[in-house]
Every structure is written in structure tokens, then in C-alpha cells.
Write a protein that holds these residues in place. Sequence first.
Motif, PDB file in Angstrom:
ATOM      1  N   PRO A 276       0.827  -1.204   0.000  1.00 24.47           N
ATOM      2  CA  PRO A 276       0.000   0.000   0.000  1.00 24.47           C
ATOM      3  C   PRO A 276       0.864   1.258   0.000  1.00 24.47           C
ATOM      4  O   PRO A 276       2.069   1.181   0.296  1.00 24.47           O
ATOM      5  CB  PRO A 276      -0.787  -0.125   1.317  1.00 24.47           C
ATOM      6  N   PRO A 277       0.265   2.421  -0.304  1.00 23.19           N
ATOM      7  CA  PRO A 277       1.035   3.657  -0.217  1.00 23.19           C
ATOM      8  C   PRO A 277       1.598   3.769   1.197  1.00 23.19           C
ATOM      9  O   PRO A 277       0.903   3.454   2.162  1.00 23.19           O
ATOM     10  CB  PRO A 277       0.007   4.770  -0.471  1.00 23.19           C
ATOM     11  N   GLY A 278       2.853   4.187   1.319  1.00 24.89           N
ATOM     12  CA  GLY A 278       3.435   4.333   2.660  1.00 24.89           C
ATOM     13  C   GLY A 278       3.997   3.043   3.223  1.00 24.89           C
ATOM     14  O   GLY A 278       4.456   3.009   4.358  1.00 24.89           O
ATOM     15  N   ALA A 279       4.033   1.981   2.431  1.00 22.55           N
ATOM     16  CA  ALA A 279       4.581   0.707   2.923  1.00 22.55           C
ATOM     17  C   ALA A 279       6.110   0.771   3.023  1.00 22.55           C
ATOM     18  O   ALA A 279       6.714  -0.065   3.677  1.00 22.55           O
ATOM     19  CB  ALA A 279       4.175  -0.441   2.007  1.00 22.55           C
ATOM     20  N   GLY A 280       6.702   1.758   2.347  1.00 21.61           N
ATOM     21  CA  GLY A 280       8.170   1.864   2.367  1.00 21.61           C
ATOM     22  C   GLY A 280       8.798   1.292   1.108  1.00 21.61           C
ATOM     23  O   GLY A 280       9.994   0.999   1.088  1.00 21.61           O
ATOM     24  N   LYS A 281       8.003   1.164   0.031  1.00 21.39           N
ATOM     25  CA  LYS A 281       8.529   0.599  -1.214  1.00 21.39           C
ATOM     26  C   LYS A 281       9.717   1.410  -1.728  1.00 21.39           C
ATOM     27  O   LYS A 281      10.720   0.843  -2.137  1.00 21.39           O
ATOM     28  CB  LYS A 281       7.446   0.578  -2.308  1.00 21.39           C
ATOM     29  N   GLY A 282       9.574   2.735  -1.699  1.00 19.29           N
ATOM     30  CA  GLY A 282      10.619   3.602  -2.253  1.00 19.29           C
ATOM     31  C   GLY A 282      11.936   3.442  -1.506  1.00 19.29           C
ATOM     32  O   GLY A 282      12.990   3.277  -2.117  1.00 19.29           O
ATOM     33  N   THR A 283      11.854   3.479  -0.188  1.00 22.59           N
ATOM     34  CA  THR A 283      13.069   3.345   0.629  1.00 22.59           C
ATOM     35  C   THR A 283      13.716   1.988   0.406  1.00 22.59           C
ATOM     36  O   THR A 283      14.929   1.881   0.190  1.00 22.59           O
ATOM     37  CB  THR A 283      12.692   3.493   2.127  1.00 22.59           C
ATOM     38  N   GLN A 284      12.910   0.936   0.439  1.00 20.16           N
ATOM     39  CA  GLN A 284      13.461  -0.412   0.279  1.00 20.16           C
ATOM     40  C   GLN A 284      14.009  -0.596  -1.141  1.00 20.16           C
ATOM     41  O   GLN A 284      15.039  -1.245  -1.330  1.00 20.16           O
ATOM     42  CB  GLN A 284      12.397  -1.474   0.591  1.00 20.16           C
ATOM     43  N   ALA A 285      13.325  -0.013  -2.128  1.00 19.06           N
ATOM     44  CA  ALA A 285      13.796  -0.141  -3.513  1.00 19.06           C
ATOM     45  C   ALA A 285      15.152   0.545  -3.677  1.00 19.06           C
ATOM     46  O   ALA A 285      16.029   0.044  -4.382  1.00 19.06           O
ATOM     47  CB  ALA A 285      12.768   0.452  -4.478  1.00 19.06           C
ATOM     48  N   GLN A 286      15.335   1.686  -2.995  1.00 20.56           N
ATOM     49  CA  GLN A 286      16.635   2.379  -3.090  1.00 20.56           C
ATOM     50  C   GLN A 286      17.743   1.534  -2.469  1.00 20.56           C
ATOM     51  O   GLN A 286      18.845   1.429  -3.008  1.00 20.56           O
ATOM     52  CB  GLN A 286      16.555   3.740  -2.391  1.00 20.56           C
ATOM     53  N   LEU A 287      17.428   0.913  -1.324  1.00 24.08           N
ATOM     54  CA  LEU A 287      18.434   0.066  -0.666  1.00 24.08           C
ATOM     55  C   LEU A 287      18.795  -1.128  -1.557  1.00 24.08           C
ATOM     56  O   LEU A 287      19.963  -1.493  -1.708  1.00 24.08           O
ATOM     57  CB  LEU A 287      17.911  -0.425   0.697  1.00 24.08           C
ATOM     58  N   LEU A 288      17.768  -1.727  -2.158  1.00 18.50           N
ATOM     59  CA  LEU A 288      17.995  -2.883  -3.043  1.00 18.50           C
ATOM     60  C   LEU A 288      18.817  -2.485  -4.265  1.00 18.50           C
ATOM     61  O   LEU A 288      19.697  -3.216  -4.706  1.00 18.50           O
ATOM     62  CB  LEU A 288      16.668  -3.430  -3.556  1.00 18.50           C
ATOM     63  N   SER A 289      18.471  -1.314  -4.800  1.00 20.19           N
ATOM     64  CA  SER A 289      19.141  -0.833  -5.995  1.00 20.19           C
ATOM     65  C   SER A 289      20.649  -0.681  -5.721  1.00 20.19           C
ATOM     66  O   SER A 289      21.483  -1.085  -6.540  1.00 20.19           O
ATOM     67  CB  SER A 289      18.512   0.506  -6.405  1.00 20.19           C
ATOM     68  N   SER A 290      21.012  -0.157  -4.551  1.00 20.57           N
ATOM     69  CA  SER A 290      22.442  -0.029  -4.213  1.00 20.57           C
ATOM     70  C   SER A 290      23.061  -1.395  -3.998  1.00 20.57           C
ATOM     71  O   SER A 290      24.171  -1.663  -4.461  1.00 20.57           O
ATOM     72  CB  SER A 290      22.650   0.758  -2.914  1.00 20.57           C
ATOM     73  N   LYS A 291      22.362  -2.267  -3.309  1.00 18.48           N
ATOM     74  CA  LYS A 291      22.960  -3.557  -2.965  1.00 18.48           C
ATOM     75  C   LYS A 291      23.175  -4.433  -4.199  1.00 18.48           C
ATOM     76  O   LYS A 291      24.206  -5.066  -4.342  1.00 18.48           O
ATOM     77  CB  LYS A 291      22.071  -4.277  -1.959  1.00 18.48           C
ATOM     78  N   PHE A 292      22.183  -4.462  -5.087  1.00 18.04           N
ATOM     79  CA  PHE A 292      22.278  -5.339  -6.250  1.00 18.04           C
ATOM     80  C   PHE A 292      22.844  -4.622  -7.481  1.00 18.04           C
ATOM     81  O   PHE A 292      23.002  -5.232  -8.539  1.00 18.04           O
ATOM     82  CB  PHE A 292      20.898  -5.922  -6.607  1.00 18.04           C
TER      83      PHE A 292
END
Length: 228
Positions: free
Chosen positions: A26-42
Motif C-alpha cells: 500500500p502507499p506508505g509501505a516503504g517501497k521507495g526506501t526499500q527499492a533504493q536500498l535494493l538498488s544499491s545492494k544489487f
Amino acid sequence: MKVAGPSGRKTVDGHPAPRRIVLLGPPGAGKGTQAQLLSSKFAIPRYATGDMLRAAVAKGTELGLKARGFMDKGLLVPDDLVIAITAEALRSDDAVPGFILDGFPRSIGQAEALDRIARVDSVVNIAVPGSVIKARLGGRRSCPKCGTVFHVENKPSAKGDLCDQCGTALVLRNDDKAEVIEQRLRTYMETTAPLLDFYQKRKLLKEIDGTGDLNEVFVRLLQVLVVR
Ligand code: AMP
């Protein structure tokens, strides 16, 4: 010997990583933050349709002019527009090693279009209860220039009301205002939540608890994504 994941790519610490990832929630689930972390890691790009649409609105492009009214009301922008911008992003050379989709698909029509555009390795639903979402979105502050997202309590900017990445004054997004949050949650329940079933049937869906500290959520995300 290292064991290859679905794509054969490794994270920096040697674990096999899937390379085509969709984050749902849902909106506000933290998708953006988690996606940024994943993007750096992978080391793969993150494509956030919300950010692309906001950039188009800020530039006043034809897409931005069409999208703005829907976004300000907490409604979904029509499928054909978001499918076109996502397809264009996924055609870029940057997406060849893999990608993280943040905010797309948001309807069954978009998920069916994605099936035709690209193969997906993993879909993760970040589950957060409605009460937590309202608190998160109301306290959210966003940088209109670089898109970094802060929270007045959970993730304040080191520079107060200014973005600690680029120094721009932070704003409460129009669609993070209380009356629009309600509509965004309704839109999510009616149009986006059916995607859980859609991906469950395709055996691609994983679910994680999205409450608590963002680093804890990231650990949960890696646990479901990375085959050890
Ligand atoms: P977000 O930043 O992901 O919360 O998106 C902000 C707004 O952009 C949403 O409330 C929608 O109005 C619009 N939007 C973003 N992604 C999509 C999508 N995949 N389909 C339709 N509208 C979208």
C-alpha cells in the motif's frame, strides 16, 4: 563454490540475487526506501512510476499535464500512460542487468502489460496495517528536486526542513494530505490489492512484514529475495 541465483548475479557479499524485482504494498509501505536500498545492494536500477510522473508534472510535459489531476486526487493515472513510461524505462540499456519496479504494476491491466514487456523473477508484498500507513504518510516530507523521502519522526533530514542530499526545501506532497491519503488507500484496496492474488497464482509472490525500523525491513526483504 558459489551457487547461482535466478540470474547468476551476486550481491556485493556474494549471495545470489534475483534481478527482476517488483515491490508491491500500500502507499506508505516503504517501497521507495526499500527499492533504493535494493538498488544499491544489487547495483540495478529502480524505476518508480510515482517519481517519473512527478518529474513530468514538475516539467509541465504533456504526460505531466494529463497525470496531475489524477495524482492530486489520489487516483491512479490511466494504465496506457504508465505502461508507456514503464515500457520505455525497461527498454533502456540500464535495465539489461535487472531492475526494481517501485509502484508498478498497480492494476491487473498493468500486470498483464508487464507480462508482455519483461520477465519478473520475484514479487514482494511489503505488508503494513492501515493505521501505520496513515501515520507514516502524514509525517512524510519529500524533496521536490531529488525525490529523497524523509519522515518527521522516523527518518528526519539531518538539515531540518531542507533535503540533506541536495539542500532543497522539503514539502508535504499534495497527495500526502489527510483527505487524499484516504482516497489513495481506497484506490489501493480496489485496484492494486487484487495483484496479490494475480502473483500468488503465478507462484512469484513473497510477503514480508513492513512494520518497524527500515533496516529491519530490509533484512526481511533480503531473506525472501536471496537464495542462500
Ligand atoms: P507513488 O509515489 O508511487 O505513491 O505514486 C504517486 C501517485 O502517482 C499515485 O497516487 C498515482 O496517482 C500515480 N501513480 C504512480 N504509479 C502509478 C501506476 N503504476 N499506475 C497509476 N498511477 C500511478
